[in-house]
Design an enzyme around this catalytic site. Structure first.
Site, short mmCIF file in Angstrom:
data_model
loop_
_atom_site.label_atom_id
_atom_site.label_comp_id
_atom_site.label_asym_id
_atom_site.label_seq_id
_atom_site.Cartn_x
_atom_site.Cartn_y
_atom_site.Cartn_z
N SER A 261 0.83 -1.20 0.00
CA SER A 261 0.00 0.00 0.00
C SER A 261 0.87 1.26 0.00
CB SER A 261 -0.96 0.00 1.18
OG SER A 261 -0.24 0.03 2.38
N MET A 310 -3.32 5.81 -3.29
CA MET A 310 -3.26 5.46 -1.87
C MET A 310 -4.51 6.00 -1.19
SD MET A 310 -0.25 6.09 0.86
CE MET A 310 -0.03 4.96 2.22
N CYS A 316 -11.27 1.34 0.61
CA CYS A 316 -10.09 1.72 1.41
C CYS A 316 -10.46 2.63 2.56
CB CYS A 316 -9.11 2.52 0.56
SG CYS A 316 -8.56 1.65 -0.87
N ASP A 349 -4.50 3.41 -10.12
CA ASP A 349 -5.12 2.30 -9.38
C ASP A 349 -6.14 2.80 -8.36
OD1 ASP A 349 -5.68 0.03 -7.91
OD2 ASP A 349 -3.78 0.07 -6.81
N GLY A 372 -10.97 -2.33 -9.14
CA GLY A 372 -11.47 -3.35 -8.24
C GLY A 372 -12.98 -3.38 -8.32
N TYR A 396 -17.43 -8.04 -2.20
CA TYR A 396 -16.23 -7.31 -2.62
C TYR A 396 -15.57 -6.78 -1.35
CZ TYR A 396 -13.22 -3.74 -4.70
OH TYR A 396 -12.15 -2.97 -5.07
N ARG A 412 0.69 -6.75 2.73
CA ARG A 412 0.56 -5.59 1.86
C ARG A 412 0.66 -4.29 2.66
NH1 ARG A 412 -3.54 -2.31 -0.81
NH2 ARG A 412 -2.81 -2.09 -2.93
N GLN A 424 -7.37 -1.59 7.21
CA GLN A 424 -7.32 -0.40 6.34
C GLN A 424 -8.29 -0.59 5.17
OE1 GLN A 424 -3.48 1.26 5.31
NE2 GLN A 424 -2.53 0.34 7.10
N GLY A 485 -24.05 15.95 -12.71
CA GLY A 485 -24.72 14.65 -12.58
C GLY A 485 -26.19 14.82 -12.96
#
Ligand code: XMP
Length: 497
Positions: A261, A310, A316, A349, A372, A396, A412, A424, A485
């Site tokens: 991480s 991060m 996360c 990511d 993810g 998930y 990790r 985390q 939106g």
């Protein structure tokens, strides 16, 4: 009009994708003239700039095979023992057809005691030794089993004798033709492992064929020099990961991601040096990083690609728990600006929840996006669907969640040696999204439209337009984000394709 990126990102704000918006530029080409071909790392090229994240609820062999069939790539997670991870790589690479059933095997002397032993596959396979890599003798369908008087009867007494199979190397068209010609409902795919004999690696049903024929036709698959699907895998930075790496290389892995991480550590730098020295031909992706300083250290150590992000992932909690991280738009821009000087491709990511985020990540300097939650909940993600409040969902979870860490992913977060475990990440569920074979092509078409609006016909041209200051951005106010939106409707149906 608007701001050049260099100015916008030097004002002390940690902007993320939704905070910024590009001003449209000039269109002089059709959408289909946009090429999204790219590089994952120095030597790994892809036709589609998408990467499936090394998470245990996202990427195993089905996802990796499906992503490769789309010209993208999947990174098989390492929250397992090494032989399991290596077998997932082999399985993904041996596929030509990008989907998978849960295969169940019995030996002739076994019995089937409960209907739950049947998976979603149309039959249980009976093989000589009851394992996957032994000679196929026959099959048992649930309907045959349900009619039995005694469930303790050995399968040899009621199985349908059949050793019909076709080579796993058959293309989708070959398999479809074979099923139609022989009027079969399903057929196993078998790989010849030489002296080790044959192994049943997959099963294709006529329903699968019908489903896949309905998906959009899409670009070139990602293939290695061996003609097999490109597949990546992650490792950690522990001493034992050196042995893991050796097994992955033997299994034919095409690229390896060092999964941390906070990647700018003595542990990762030592692992990069070791891996580059031991396997100079293998592309190695380091990370995660979010600053130019972190990126420079890993580039100096020899990485071939950088993973950026991060605390921006949907599961996360790093930014809340540890008070470190960076808004993802700023992180991608800052790291990509430094990495471009050394020709190191950047993976954006986490934090991708729509095609607009992909356009932003790729234009701000990333060469690929890693996802993810966007891929979780698809048919190809590991796990089974369950119903929650009337909706079909799949689990998930963050690799830093307590649940995932009990299986080893705490490495990790460099927390595997700590006495007290701190999460985390969280465990959750995402809605059934159908097949990635369908929604990735549509998503990429939307990304191409975004590139067209920017007047960029390729990733390289988007990067050049951004760095030269031709492309301009602005920060969106809270009200501008609401306006951007859907708003002011009593109800609407959210359907993009
Ligand atoms: P998305 O937004 O695509 O993010 O779901 C996926 C990325 O999130 C990272 N990841 C985590 N980060 N705690 C974290 O702080 C976690 O438990 C966790 N699990 C995954 C990872 O980079 C992944 O690709």
């Amino acid at each position: 009009d608007g701001f050049p990126a260099a100015r916008l990102f030097s004002q002390g704000y940690s902007y993320t994708y939704d905070d910024v918006i590009f001003l449209p530029h000039y269109i002089d080409f059709p959408t289909d003239a946009v090429s999204l071909s790219t590089k994952l790392s120095r030597r790994v090229a892809l036709a589609t700039p998408c990467v499936a994240s090394p998470m245990d609820t996202v990427t195993e062999s089905s996802m990796a095979a499906a992503m490769a069939s789309l010209g993208a790539i999947g990174i098989i997670h390492s929250n397992n023992n090494v032989s399991h991870q290596a077998s997932l790589i082999r399985l993904a690479k041996s596929h030509k057809i990008p989907f998978n059933h849960d295969l169940i095997f019995k030996s002739p002397s076994d019995s089937i005691l409960s209907g739950e032993e049947f998976s979603s596959a149309p039959c249980i396979f009976v093989t000589e030794s009851g394992t996957q890599n032994s000679k196929l003798l026959g099959t048992v369908e649930k309907s045959n089993w349900e009619g039995l008087d005694s469930k303790e009867t050995r399968v040899s007494e009621y199985m349908t004798k059949s050793s019909v199979s076709i080579p796993a190397s058959y293309s989708f068209e070959d398999v479809a033709g074979y099923l139609a010609k022989n009027e079969l409902q399903y057929v196993p795919l078998v790989r010849d492992n030489g002296e080790e004999g044959e192994e049943i690696v997959n099963l294709v049903t006529s329903d699968d064929v019908e489903r896949i024929q309905g998906f959009p036709k899409f670009g070139l698959p990602s293939l290695g020099a061996d003609g097999e699907f490109l597949v990546g895998a992650s490792i950690g930075t522990r001493e034992s990961d050196k042995e893991r790496l050796e097994h992955l290389v033997k299994a034919g892995v095409n690229v390896v991601v060092l999964d941390s991480s906070q990647g700018n550590s003595i542990y990762q730098i030592e692992m990069i040096k070791y891996a580059k020295k031991t396997y100079p031909e293998l592309d190695l992706i380091g990370g995660n990083v979010v600053t130019a300083y972190q990126a420079q250290n890993l580039i100096q150590a020899g990485v071939d690609g950088l993973r950026v992000g991060m605390g921006s992932g949907s599961i996360c909690t790093t930014q809340e728990v540890c008070a470190v991280g960076r808004g993802q738009a700023a992180a991608v821009y800052k790291v990509a600006s430094i990495a471009a000087q050394s020709g190191v491709p950047v993976i954006a990511d986490g934090g991708i929840s729509n095609s607009g985020h992909i356009v932003k990540a790729l234009t701000l300097g990333a060469s690929t996006v890693m996802m993810g939650s966007f891929l979780a909940g698809s048919n190809e993600a590991p796990g089974t669907y369950v119903y929650q409040d009337g909706r079909r969902v799949k689990k998930y979870r963050g690799m830093g969640s307590l649940e995932a860490m009990t299986k080893g992913s705490d490495a990790r977060y460099l927390g595997d040696k700590a006495k007290l475990k701190i999460a985390q990440g969280v465990v959750g569920a995402v809605a059934d999204k159908g097949s990635v074979l369908k929604f990735i092509p549509y998503t990429m078409q939307a990304v191409k439209q975004g590139f067209q609006d920017l007047g960029a016909s390729s990733l390289q041209s988007a990067h050049d337009l951004l760095r030269s200051g031709v492309l301009r951005l602005e920060v969106r106010t809270g009200a501008a984000q609401v306006e951007g939106g859907v708003h002011g409707l009593v109800s609407y149906e959210k359907k993009s394709f």
